[in-house]
Design a protein around this motif. Structure first.
Motif, PDB file in Angstrom:
ATOM      1  N   ASP A   1       0.806  -1.216   0.000  1.00  0.00           N
ATOM      2  CA  ASP A   1       0.000   0.000   0.000  1.00  0.00           C
ATOM      3  C   ASP A   1       0.842   1.270   0.000  1.00  0.00           C
ATOM      4  OD1 ASP A   1       1.027  -0.326   2.494  1.00  0.00           O
ATOM      5  OD2 ASP A   1      -0.837   0.056   3.592  1.00  0.00           O
ATOM      6  N   ALA A   2       2.124   1.156  -0.377  1.00  0.00           N
ATOM      7  CA  ALA A   2       3.003   2.329  -0.385  1.00  0.00           C
ATOM      8  C   ALA A   2       2.475   3.394  -1.338  1.00  0.00           C
ATOM      9  CB  ALA A   2       4.417   1.914  -0.791  1.00  0.00           C
ATOM     10  N   LYS A   3       2.653   4.646  -0.954  1.00  0.00           N
ATOM     11  CA  LYS A   3       2.137   5.759  -1.765  1.00  0.00           C
ATOM     12  C   LYS A   3       3.065   6.947  -1.644  1.00  0.00           C
ATOM     13  CE  LYS A   3      -0.858   7.358   1.991  1.00  0.00           C
ATOM     14  NZ  LYS A   3      -0.240   6.453   2.971  1.00  0.00           N
ATOM     15  N   ALA A   4       2.900   7.914  -2.529  1.00  0.00           N
ATOM     16  CA  ALA A   4       3.692   9.130  -2.500  1.00  0.00           C
ATOM     17  C   ALA A   4       3.532   9.819  -1.147  1.00  0.00           C
ATOM     18  CB  ALA A   4       3.267  10.064  -3.627  1.00  0.00           C
ATOM     19  N   GLY A   5       4.665  10.271  -0.620  1.00  0.00           N
ATOM     20  CA  GLY A   5       4.656  10.924   0.679  1.00  0.00           C
ATOM     21  C   GLY A   5       5.117  10.025   1.809  1.00  0.00           C
ATOM     22  N   ASP A   6       5.096   8.697   1.581  1.00  0.00           N
ATOM     23  CA  ASP A   6       5.565   7.769   2.610  1.00  0.00           C
ATOM     24  C   ASP A   6       7.081   7.893   2.767  1.00  0.00           C
ATOM     25  OD1 ASP A   6       3.018   6.914   2.892  1.00  0.00           O
ATOM     26  OD2 ASP A   6       3.313   4.954   1.936  1.00  0.00           O
ATOM     27  N   ARG A   7       7.556   7.651   3.960  1.00  0.00           N
ATOM     28  CA  ARG A   7       8.999   7.692   4.228  1.00  0.00           C
ATOM     29  C   ARG A   7       9.555   6.280   4.243  1.00  0.00           C
ATOM     30  NH1 ARG A   7      11.784  10.260   9.681  1.00  0.00           N
ATOM     31  NH2 ARG A   7      13.608   8.916   9.702  1.00  0.00           N
ATOM     32  N   VAL A   8      10.694   6.081   3.602  1.00  0.00           N
ATOM     33  CA  VAL A   8      11.354   4.781   3.587  1.00  0.00           C
ATOM     34  C   VAL A   8      12.815   4.972   3.987  1.00  0.00           C
ATOM     35  CG1 VAL A   8       9.848   3.774   1.827  1.00  0.00           C
ATOM     36  CG2 VAL A   8      11.920   4.973   1.122  1.00  0.00           C
ATOM     37  N   THR A   9      13.395   3.929   4.556  1.00  0.00           N
ATOM     38  CA  THR A   9      14.792   3.954   4.968  1.00  0.00           C
ATOM     39  C   THR A   9      15.521   2.810   4.296  1.00  0.00           C
ATOM     40  OG1 THR A   9      14.176   4.864   7.131  1.00  0.00           O
ATOM     41  CG2 THR A   9      16.375   3.939   6.922  1.00  0.00           C
ATOM     42  N   CYS A  10      16.645   3.089   3.676  1.00  0.00           N
ATOM     43  CA  CYS A  10      17.430   2.037   3.030  1.00  0.00           C
ATOM     44  C   CYS A  10      18.063   1.160   4.112  1.00  0.00           C
ATOM     45  CB  CYS A  10      18.511   2.640   2.138  1.00  0.00           C
ATOM     46  SG  CYS A  10      19.573   1.389   1.373  1.00  0.00           S
ATOM     47  N   PRO A  11      17.843  -0.164   4.075  1.00  0.00           N
ATOM     48  CA  PRO A  11      18.410  -1.040   5.096  1.00  0.00           C
ATOM     49  C   PRO A  11      19.908  -1.256   4.949  1.00  0.00           C
ATOM     50  CG  PRO A  11      17.281  -2.337   3.448  1.00  0.00           C
ATOM     51  CD  PRO A  11      17.006  -0.896   3.108  1.00  0.00           C
ATOM     52  N   ILE A  12      20.497  -0.746   3.879  1.00  0.00           N
ATOM     53  CA  ILE A  12      21.933  -0.930   3.668  1.00  0.00           C
ATOM     54  C   ILE A  12      22.722   0.289   4.131  1.00  0.00           C
ATOM     55  CG2 ILE A  12      23.735  -1.404   1.970  1.00  0.00           C
ATOM     56  CD1 ILE A  12      21.786  -3.724   2.546  1.00  0.00           C
ATOM     57  N   CYS A  13      22.364   1.478   3.620  1.00  0.00           N
ATOM     58  CA  CYS A  13      23.152   2.679   3.951  1.00  0.00           C
ATOM     59  C   CYS A  13      22.479   3.546   5.003  1.00  0.00           C
ATOM     60  CB  CYS A  13      23.445   3.498   2.702  1.00  0.00           C
ATOM     61  SG  CYS A  13      21.985   4.238   1.924  1.00  0.00           S
ATOM     62  N   GLY A  14      21.221   3.263   5.342  1.00  0.00           N
ATOM     63  CA  GLY A  14      20.564   3.970   6.425  1.00  0.00           C
ATOM     64  C   GLY A  14      20.016   5.340   6.091  1.00  0.00           C
ATOM     65  N   VAL A  15      20.034   5.721   4.823  1.00  0.00           N
ATOM     66  CA  VAL A  15      19.552   7.047   4.437  1.00  0.00           C
ATOM     67  C   VAL A  15      18.024   7.030   4.324  1.00  0.00           C
ATOM     68  CG1 VAL A  15      19.633   8.832   2.655  1.00  0.00           C
ATOM     69  CG2 VAL A  15      21.699   7.559   3.242  1.00  0.00           C
ATOM     70  N   ASP A  16      17.400   8.099   4.817  1.00  0.00           N
ATOM     71  CA  ASP A  16      15.945   8.227   4.736  1.00  0.00           C
ATOM     72  C   ASP A  16      15.528   8.922   3.451  1.00  0.00           C
ATOM     73  OD1 ASP A  16      15.463   7.051   7.199  1.00  0.00           O
ATOM     74  OD2 ASP A  16      15.673   8.941   8.279  1.00  0.00           O
ATOM     75  N   PHE A  17      14.434   8.432   2.865  1.00  0.00           N
ATOM     76  CA  PHE A  17      13.896   9.018   1.646  1.00  0.00           C
ATOM     77  C   PHE A  17      12.389   9.134   1.747  1.00  0.00           C
ATOM     78  CE2 PHE A  17      17.739   6.736   0.372  1.00  0.00           C
ATOM     79  CZ  PHE A  17      18.439   7.747  -0.259  1.00  0.00           C
ATOM     80  N   GLU A  18      11.838   9.946   0.868  1.00  0.00           N
ATOM     81  CA  GLU A  18      10.389  10.078   0.765  1.00  0.00           C
ATOM     82  C   GLU A  18       9.962   9.603  -0.611  1.00  0.00           C
ATOM     83  OE1 GLU A  18       7.609  13.889   0.339  1.00  0.00           O
ATOM     84  OE2 GLU A  18       8.456  13.713   2.363  1.00  0.00           O
ATOM     85  N   LEU A  19       8.871   8.867  -0.668  1.00  0.00           N
ATOM     86  CA  LEU A  19       8.374   8.389  -1.946  1.00  0.00           C
ATOM     87  C   LEU A  19       7.679   9.525  -2.697  1.00  0.00           C
ATOM     88  CD1 LEU A  19       6.884   4.905  -0.996  1.00  0.00           C
ATOM     89  CD2 LEU A  19       9.101   5.405  -2.025  1.00  0.00           C
ATOM     90  N   ALA A  20       7.890   9.552  -4.000  1.00  0.00           N
ATOM     91  CA  ALA A  20       7.254  10.559  -4.858  1.00  0.00           C
ATOM     92  C   ALA A  20       6.839   9.890  -6.154  1.00  0.00           C
ATOM     93  CB  ALA A  20       8.215  11.716  -5.133  1.00  0.00           C
ATOM     94  N   GLU A  21       5.842  10.453  -6.799  1.00  0.00           N
ATOM     95  CA  GLU A  21       5.395   9.933  -8.086  1.00  0.00           C
ATOM     96  C   GLU A  21       6.381  10.344  -9.177  1.00  0.00           C
ATOM     97  OE1 GLU A  21       3.170   7.935  -8.921  1.00  0.00           O
ATOM     98  OE2 GLU A  21       1.840   7.793  -7.176  1.00  0.00           O
ATOM     99  N   GLY A  22       6.798   9.347  -9.990  1.00  0.00           N
ATOM    100  CA  GLY A  22       7.675   9.622 -11.110  1.00  0.00           C
ATOM    101  C   GLY A  22       7.024   9.197 -12.410  1.00  0.00           C
ATOM    102  N   GLU A  23       7.743   9.325 -13.500  1.00  0.00           N
ATOM    103  CA  GLU A  23       7.193   8.980 -14.800  1.00  0.00           C
ATOM    104  C   GLU A  23       6.859   7.510 -14.904  1.00  0.00           C
ATOM    105  OE1 GLU A  23       9.854  10.279 -17.814  1.00  0.00           O
ATOM    106  OE2 GLU A  23       9.569  12.420 -17.409  1.00  0.00           O
ATOM    107  N   GLN A  24       7.610   6.657 -14.171  1.00  0.00           N
ATOM    108  CA  GLN A  24       7.394   5.217 -14.249  1.00  0.00           C
ATOM    109  C   GLN A  24       6.919   4.646 -12.908  1.00  0.00           C
ATOM    110  OE1 GLN A  24      11.039   3.567 -15.770  1.00  0.00           O
ATOM    111  NE2 GLN A  24      10.684   4.356 -17.821  1.00  0.00           N
TER     112      GLN A  24
END
Length: 376
Positions: free
Chosen positions: A345-368
């Protein structure tokens, strides 16, 4: 650095004799290299020998950038990480594999071959069935690795990455006294443990460490803790091997005629997927290489012991029909290029964390579809 913990006094003593009081304590000190007593005291601790588990050792490796030789041994993630880092720094790298596969308790022949090909493409020399007998030294510094057959591989730096143990010597009674319950509590009141120091297999499992760290922190703060046990009986490894995303869940290696059966894809380039079923046709393991978007769903299915006939048909289609439109998605971390698995159910605006490098990101809608953008 921590020198000692005195649970009865609620005090942590540092190496410079500072005494720090605590109300709640979480032990998350990870693993330490195991000494090689059989080598007459020569091993970890000798100048020029690293286990690639801390920043100082990574700095030692970086100092050789552009030249030098590195010899690495050990069927562990630190060994693979050191091989990858050393080759990226331009060193001449030799990897001594103890058996005939890389990570033999995790990867089968096909998956091991994919990683091995990545190594060779990076210029790494692979030596199979290499029985390490000792570390050669000159002028009180390591200068190579000696095998049981007498062959010596010269090195400017040696990665002794074969054996690790919980880093808990500072606790009363040392690591042997560290008995950790399912809820991550310890024999000492108001002390919890999380991560690799717990001793669960497989070691160096960052995703598991994060999950346990969250649970231990909630318990220490007196907050509600999820009902599921902190120590899972299902082994889950979510990592990178030579830059390839890899997820290993439950039993992934099946000895010949041992009972379990496998359902696998062909190896397509650097992509490979496999499911393992018990004799009564329950899902007990999964191995994903190159693309791991289905890892979360498979982990839950393994934990629940779902039967083959009850697995989600959409999940099976995505795993075994390359042209099927994916329902289980992942996004690539722009920092380390690891594929981050997303919830259904992931959607734009959700926050995710890479389990390898630990950097936090936010999901956004892209072309694909969904993509990641850095958070501030």
């Amino acid at each position: 650095m921590v020198h000692a913990v005195k649970p009865e006094e609620h005090i942590v003593v540092t190496s410079d004799d500072a005494a720090l009081e605590y109300d709640r304590l979480i032990v998350a000190t990870g693993l330490a290299p195991r000494m090689y007593a059989a080598w007459d005291g020569v091993g970890v601790g000798l100048p020029g020998v690293i286990s690639f588990t801390n920043l100082d050792e990574a700095t030692q490796l970086r100092a050789l950038q552009g030249g030098g030789r590195a010899v690495v041994f050990g069927d562990t993630l630190p060994a693979l990480q050191m091989v990858q880092a050393a080759s990226a720094l331009g060193l001449e790298v030799t990897y001594l594999a103890a058996g005939e596969r890389i990570l033999p308790n995790v990867l089968d022949d096909d998956a091991s071959q994919i990683v091995a090909n990545r190594m060779r493409a990076a210029g790494v020399q692979l030596v199979w069935t290499a029985a390490v007998a000792g570390i050669v030294q000159k002028d009180e510094k390591a200068c190579g690795v000696r095998l049981a057959d007498g062959k010596v591989y010269s090195a400017d730096i040696v990665g002794a990455c074969a054996s690790y143990e919980p880093a808990a010597d500072f606790l009363p009674g040392g690591a042997a006294a560290l008995r950790i319950a399912e809820d991550l509590s310890t024999p000492w009141e108001h002390v919890w443990a999380a991560g690799d120091v717990v001793g669960d297999e497989p070691p160096f499992n960052w995703l598991r460490a994060w999950r346990q760290g969250e649970r231990a922190a909630l318990a220490a703060c007196g907050s509600p803790v999820p009902a599921s046990p902190g120590r899972s009986t299902v082994h889950v490894l979510n990592c990178q091997a030579m830059g390839l995303s890899l997820a290993a869940i439950g039993q992934t290696v099946v000895p010949y005629r041992s009972g379990p059966t496998e359902l696998r894809t062909d190896v397509v380039g650097e992509f490979y997927k496999k499911l393992v079923f018990s004799a009564d046709d329950r899902l007990i393991g999964a191995l994903l290489v190159g693309n791991i978007a289905e890892a979360g769903a498979l982990e839950e299915a393994v934990k629940m012991g779902v039967g083959r006939a009850d697995l989600d048909p959409l999940l099976l289609k995505q795993l075994f029909e390359p042209t099927y439109r994916p329902q289980y998605l992942g996004v690539q971390c722009p920092v380390c290029r690891h594929e981050i698995q997303l919830e259904p159910d992931a959607k734009a605006g959700d926050r995710v964390t890479c389990p390898i490098c630990g950097v936090d990101f936010e999901l956004a809608e892209g072309e694909q579809g969904l993509q990641v953008k850095a958070t501030h």
